[in-house]
Design a protein around this motif. Structure first.
Motif, short mmCIF file in Angstrom:
data_model
loop_
_atom_site.label_atom_id
_atom_site.label_comp_id
_atom_site.label_asym_id
_atom_site.label_seq_id
_atom_site.Cartn_x
_atom_site.Cartn_y
_atom_site.Cartn_z
N UNK A 261 -18.50 69.06 28.55
CA UNK A 261 -19.45 70.07 29.01
C UNK A 261 -20.59 70.27 28.01
N UNK A 262 -20.28 70.17 26.74
CA UNK A 262 -21.30 70.41 25.71
C UNK A 262 -22.46 69.43 25.83
N UNK A 263 -22.18 68.25 26.39
CA UNK A 263 -23.22 67.24 26.59
C UNK A 263 -23.76 67.31 28.01
N UNK A 264 -22.86 67.36 28.99
CA UNK A 264 -23.27 67.33 30.38
C UNK A 264 -24.14 68.53 30.76
N UNK A 265 -23.82 69.70 30.19
CA UNK A 265 -24.50 70.93 30.58
C UNK A 265 -25.50 71.42 29.53
N UNK A 266 -25.78 70.58 28.56
CA UNK A 266 -26.68 70.97 27.49
C UNK A 266 -28.09 71.19 28.04
N UNK A 267 -28.69 72.34 27.71
CA UNK A 267 -30.02 72.68 28.22
C UNK A 267 -31.13 71.95 27.47
N UNK A 268 -30.92 71.71 26.21
CA UNK A 268 -31.94 71.06 25.39
C UNK A 268 -31.80 69.56 25.38
N UNK A 269 -32.66 68.88 24.62
CA UNK A 269 -32.60 67.41 24.54
C UNK A 269 -31.32 66.94 23.87
N UNK A 270 -30.85 65.77 24.29
CA UNK A 270 -29.64 65.19 23.72
C UNK A 270 -29.97 64.38 22.48
N UNK A 271 -29.03 64.36 21.53
CA UNK A 271 -29.17 63.50 20.37
C UNK A 271 -28.86 62.07 20.77
N UNK A 272 -29.15 61.12 19.89
CA UNK A 272 -28.86 59.72 20.20
C UNK A 272 -27.37 59.52 20.45
N UNK A 273 -26.54 60.19 19.65
CA UNK A 273 -25.09 60.07 19.83
C UNK A 273 -24.66 60.65 21.18
N UNK A 274 -25.27 61.77 21.53
CA UNK A 274 -24.94 62.38 22.82
C UNK A 274 -25.41 61.52 23.99
N UNK A 275 -26.57 60.88 23.82
CA UNK A 275 -27.05 59.99 24.87
C UNK A 275 -26.10 58.81 25.06
N UNK A 276 -25.56 58.31 23.98
CA UNK A 276 -24.62 57.19 24.08
C UNK A 276 -23.40 57.60 24.91
N UNK A 277 -22.93 58.83 24.70
CA UNK A 277 -21.80 59.34 25.49
C UNK A 277 -22.21 59.49 26.95
N UNK A 278 -23.41 60.05 27.17
CA UNK A 278 -23.87 60.26 28.55
C UNK A 278 -24.01 58.93 29.30
N UNK A 279 -24.54 57.92 28.61
CA UNK A 279 -24.73 56.63 29.27
C UNK A 279 -23.41 55.98 29.67
N UNK A 280 -22.35 56.37 29.03
CA UNK A 280 -21.04 55.77 29.33
C UNK A 280 -20.54 56.16 30.71
N UNK A 281 -21.21 57.10 31.37
CA UNK A 281 -20.67 57.57 32.65
C UNK A 281 -20.73 56.49 33.73
N UNK A 282 -21.62 55.52 33.58
CA UNK A 282 -21.66 54.45 34.58
C UNK A 282 -20.41 53.57 34.50
N UNK A 283 -20.02 53.22 33.29
CA UNK A 283 -18.80 52.41 33.12
C UNK A 283 -17.55 53.20 33.46
N UNK A 284 -17.53 54.47 33.05
CA UNK A 284 -16.38 55.32 33.37
C UNK A 284 -16.28 55.52 34.88
#
Length: 318
Positions: free
Chosen positions: A192-215
């Protein structure tokens, strides 16, 4: 004593299965009593002779398959709906077999029409249950992701509309339907801390977010009934035409077609939707953005077809 031909004719008429014969050009020459009892159609009516009883939605497809079989002189089978004398339609499986002489020269066709309506209804019930299940998954994610209400159904409707404008097959449209429901299912595992974050994501957070296609691909594959083409859509719908997308960095036509199609409607609906980090755009603003990204993020031909389809009617269903 009746002749052999009379006995054979009597057997044909008494068979409970619909039987038919056609000449070498494919024109139906004879139907037995079972066909007449069900359809009420006797002898040639128009075309090849069976069209009068075929469901209007199945006629063009059925005639095309039969023409190809006649032209290529090959046995064939096809499923279509036939109208009974009560006006109702049932599904039948029709098989046609070439009859040849000792030299292999074609003399005629013989065939059967077998009632498969109960099986087709059971198949449709299974399909409906499957679609209801995947739609429910999409709606659950929609709530968790705090998507604008209706996003799942909107992108599905837009994807089908675009697919039809592109002339895609029924199988491809079904892939778009299921893929629309499941495209972001991998976000279920994003914190939730990444998915629902209101502000911009960090590079590390973006890496986690991008993983949703493989997951998402992994999750959908585990369901056991999701076709490979749908898994492709889930995996590749964030690729970019210029190769700058994720998760594989594919570019141009190397990106599966249906992933390119869905990407256009997904971007469009996201732009029209209010999010924690942005206000909803107007349809004109969203259309301008698609034009600017044609050939960069998005397939230019798909974008052009989509924009033309928007001019022919409302942008999304009510």
């Amino acid at each position: 004593m009746p002749s052999a031909s009379h006995v054979y004719q009597h057997l044909l008429e008494a068979m409970p299965v619909m039987l038919w014969t056609a000449n070498q050009d494919g024109v139906w020459a004879h139907v037995n009593g079972a066909w007449i009892a069900y359809t009420g159609v006797i002898g040639q009516t128009r075309g090849f002779g069976f069209e009068e009883a075929v469901h209007p939605d199945d006629e063009a497809r059925t005639v095309a398959v039969w023409k190809q079989a006649v032209e290529q002189r090959q046995d064939y089978q096809i499923e279509y709906r036939l109208r009974g004398q009560t006006g109702t339609y049932r599904w039948f499986l029709t098989r046609g077999v070439r009859v040849t002489d000792d030299l292999g020269l074609q003399l005629a066709w013989v065939g059967t029409c077998t009632d498969i309506d109960d099986r087709k209804r059971a198949e449709q019930q299974a399909i409906d249950a499957r679609e209801a299940a995947v739609r429910a998954l999409g709606l659950v994610l929609e709530v968790r992701d705090r998507e604008t209400k209706g996003h799942t159904d909107r992108v599905m409707a837009l994807a089908l509309r675009l697919g039809q404008a592109l002339g895609l097959s029924e199988a491809q449209l079904e892939t778009l339907r299921l893929g629309s429901y499941l495209h972001d299912i991998g976000k279920m595992v994003i914190p939730d801390a990444i998915l629902l974050k209101a502000g911009p994501l960090t590079e590390q957070e973006w890496a986690v977010m991008r993983s949703h296609t493989l997951e998402g691909e992994r999750f959908a594959a585990a369901l056991g009934f999701v076709p490979p083409e749908v898994l492709e859509l889930i995996r590749f719908h964030h690729e970019r035409w210029d190769g700058g997308g994720y998760v594989t960095g594919l570019s141009g036509e190397a990106i599966p077609l249906l992933a390119r199609v869905f990407a256009v409607v997904d971007v469009y609906d996201a732009l029209l939707s209010e999010r924690p980090y942005k206000a909803a755009w107007t349809q004109a603003q969203a259309a301008d953005y698609l034009r600017s990204e044609a050939g960069r993020q998005l397939d230019p031909q798909v974008v052009a077809t989509f924009l033309r389809s928007l001019q022919e009617g409302p942008a999304a269903p009510d």
